[in-house]
Scaffold this motif. Structure first.
Motif, PDB file in Angstrom:
ATOM      1  N   GLN A 112       0.827  -1.200   0.000  1.00 49.28           N
ATOM      2  CA  GLN A 112       0.000   0.000   0.000  1.00 49.28           C
ATOM      3  C   GLN A 112       0.872   1.265   0.000  1.00 49.28           C
ATOM      4  O   GLN A 112       0.581   2.230  -0.711  1.00 49.28           O
ATOM      5  N   ILE A 113       1.962   1.230   0.757  1.00 53.07           N
ATOM      6  CA  ILE A 113       2.866   2.387   0.808  1.00 53.07           C
ATOM      7  C   ILE A 113       3.483   2.627  -0.570  1.00 53.07           C
ATOM      8  O   ILE A 113       3.618   3.769  -1.022  1.00 53.07           O
ATOM      9  N   ASP A 114       3.844   1.538  -1.272  1.00 55.69           N
ATOM     10  CA  ASP A 114       4.384   1.671  -2.644  1.00 55.69           C
ATOM     11  C   ASP A 114       3.350   2.328  -3.566  1.00 55.69           C
ATOM     12  O   ASP A 114       3.690   3.153  -4.413  1.00 55.69           O
ATOM     13  N   MET A 115       2.093   1.923  -3.431  1.00 58.81           N
ATOM     14  CA  MET A 115       1.023   2.499  -4.261  1.00 58.81           C
ATOM     15  C   MET A 115       0.844   3.991  -3.978  1.00 58.81           C
ATOM     16  O   MET A 115       0.641   4.794  -4.881  1.00 58.81           O
ATOM     17  N   LEU A 116       0.927   4.337  -2.695  1.00 53.85           N
ATOM     18  CA  LEU A 116       0.790   5.738  -2.293  1.00 53.85           C
ATOM     19  C   LEU A 116       1.934   6.561  -2.878  1.00 53.85           C
ATOM     20  O   LEU A 116       1.730   7.655  -3.429  1.00 53.85           O
ATOM     21  N   SER A 117       3.127   5.995  -2.801  1.00 48.82           N
ATOM     22  CA  SER A 117       4.319   6.666  -3.328  1.00 48.82           C
ATOM     23  C   SER A 117       4.200   6.890  -4.836  1.00 48.82           C
ATOM     24  O   SER A 117       4.454   7.985  -5.351  1.00 48.82           O
ATOM     25  N   ALA A 118       3.761   5.846  -5.557  1.00 48.42           N
ATOM     26  CA  ALA A 118       3.613   5.947  -7.021  1.00 48.42           C
ATOM     27  C   ALA A 118       2.533   6.974  -7.390  1.00 48.42           C
ATOM     28  O   ALA A 118       2.691   7.745  -8.351  1.00 48.42           O
ATOM     29  N   ALA A 119       1.452   6.995  -6.615  1.00 44.94           N
ATOM     30  CA  ALA A 119       0.366   7.945  -6.901  1.00 44.94           C
ATOM     31  C   ALA A 119       0.842   9.385  -6.698  1.00 44.94           C
ATOM     32  O   ALA A 119       0.553  10.274  -7.499  1.00 44.94           O
ATOM     33  N   LEU A 120       1.609   9.605  -5.631  1.00 43.36           N
ATOM     34  CA  LEU A 120       2.107  10.964  -5.362  1.00 43.36           C
ATOM     35  C   LEU A 120       3.130  11.409  -6.399  1.00 43.36           C
ATOM     36  O   LEU A 120       3.238  12.602  -6.699  1.00 43.36           O
ATOM     37  N   ALA A 121       3.858  10.444  -6.966  1.00 46.39           N
ATOM     38  CA  ALA A 121       4.859  10.771  -7.988  1.00 46.39           C
ATOM     39  C   ALA A 121       4.197  11.347  -9.247  1.00 46.39           C
ATOM     40  O   ALA A 121       4.830  12.059 -10.026  1.00 46.39           O
ATOM     41  N   LYS A 122       2.898  11.040  -9.425  1.00 45.01           N
ATOM     42  CA  LYS A 122       2.179  11.574 -10.602  1.00 45.01           C
ATOM     43  C   LYS A 122       1.674  12.995 -10.370  1.00 45.01           C
ATOM     44  O   LYS A 122       0.945  13.531 -11.189  1.00 45.01           O
ATOM     45  N   LYS A 123       2.046  13.574  -9.228  1.00 47.01           N
ATOM     46  CA  LYS A 123       1.635  14.933  -8.879  1.00 47.01           C
ATOM     47  C   LYS A 123       0.123  15.140  -9.027  1.00 47.01           C
ATOM     48  O   LYS A 123      -0.334  15.966  -9.817  1.00 47.01           O
TER      49      LYS A 123
END
Length: 301
Positions: free
Chosen positions: A62-73
């Motif tokens: 879940q943390i990886d998903m959150l990180s990837a989502a935030l990377a998309k600004k």
């Protein structure tokens, strides 16, 4: 049309993308949350995505998903934390980047979320206690099989039920509170051991789908007459209510949770003031109203 909207979105209106990261994905509850979020995305003309790990034990995923989502600004983000503490560094990053965080279903610790769209679990479990009291004639011994004592939902549902019984029903005694991890097999064994220990037990409250099914199976195997009150929905629980094994349950409003999360994100982006908590509602259902359209709309398999 959709493609040009998305492209225009990238160029001119970055604010249109709102990802939602949920606690899980396969469970029907989350699919219902997703459908509500998608409906709000259409209504408010924003682009949403919805994902979660395969199981609710996968904190790292879940943390990886959150990180990837935030990377998309993204313009804003919806988040249902499996572990508030583990997510904190990323959520602080979102806050620093002025990305509004909308918590949904399970609260996020601290003041980072601009609002939380969730069921008032304490109030809902208080209603479960009232129904239980009514069904057992306001006297006797009852027990609770809860899903955990670590998540906000586990704690609030346990306390909502126990506190209401203590404050309002002097002739009812909560004799046992045990935890089955939401696993129906473990909850079955716990229910059986409670039934063995308390031969006069009148009722058991199961605090989520797995707990309620486990309690029902335990009562069935022990061939005991006990009032069972559940929480959540799902095919097995609905069937057990139709068969009279479970007296009734509290259902959340998962479609409403998804819808209100996206709606709150849109409002936050417009600078509107939001309440600290958006109560998405709950309902009691039993065999008398199982097929009522208003209730059927918030039940899921």
């Amino acid at each position: 049309m959709a493609a040009s909207f998305a492209l225009a979105g990238v160029a001119s209106a970055q604010e249109v993308y709102i990802p939602l990261i949920s606690k899980g994905f396969q469970h029907q509850f989350w699919q219902a949350v997703k459908s509500g979020a998608e409906q709000a995305g259409k209504d408010y003309k924003v682009k949403i995505s919805f994902e979660g790990p395969e199981s609710e034990a996968m904190v790292d995923k879940q943390i990886d998903m959150l990180s990837a989502a935030l990377a998309k600004k993204p313009a804003a983000i919806g988040f249902a934390a499996l572990d508030s503490q583990a997510a904190l560094p990323l959520l602080k990053k979102a806050q620093a980047a002025k990305i509004p965080v909308i918590a949904f279903d399970s609260g996020v610790a601290g003041d980072i979320p601009v609002t939380t769209a969730s069921t008032d679990n304490k109030a809902a479990a208080s209603l479960a206690a009232d129904k239980m009291a009514e069904l057992i004639g306001k006297a006797g011994e009852v027990a609770v099989v809860a899903h955990d004592q670590t998540s906000r939902t586990g704690v609030d549902r346990r306390d909502g039920f126990v506190d209401r019984i203590k404050s309002t029903y002097p002739n009812i005694k909560v004799v046992s509170v045990q935890y089955g991890g939401g696993d129906h097999l473990k909850s079955t064994e716990i229910a059986k051991s409670i039934l063995q220990a308390y031969p006069n037990l009148k009722g058991i409250f199961g605090t989520n789908e797995g707990s309620a099914i486990g309690v029902a199976n335990g009562v069935r195997e022990m061939k005991r007459k006990v009032v069972i009150v559940g929480y959540d929905s799902g095919k097995q629980q609905k069937d057990a209510i139709r068969d009279g094994l479970i007296a009734g349950s509290i259902t959340q409003n998962p479609v409403g949770i998804g819808y209100k999360t996206v709606e709150a994100a849109v409002k936050a982006l417009k600078g509107e003031k939001l309440p600290k908590v958006i109560d998405t509602g709950f309902y009691w259902y039993d065999k008398t109203n199982l097929n009522d359209p208003k209730i059927a709309a918030v039940l899921y398999d």
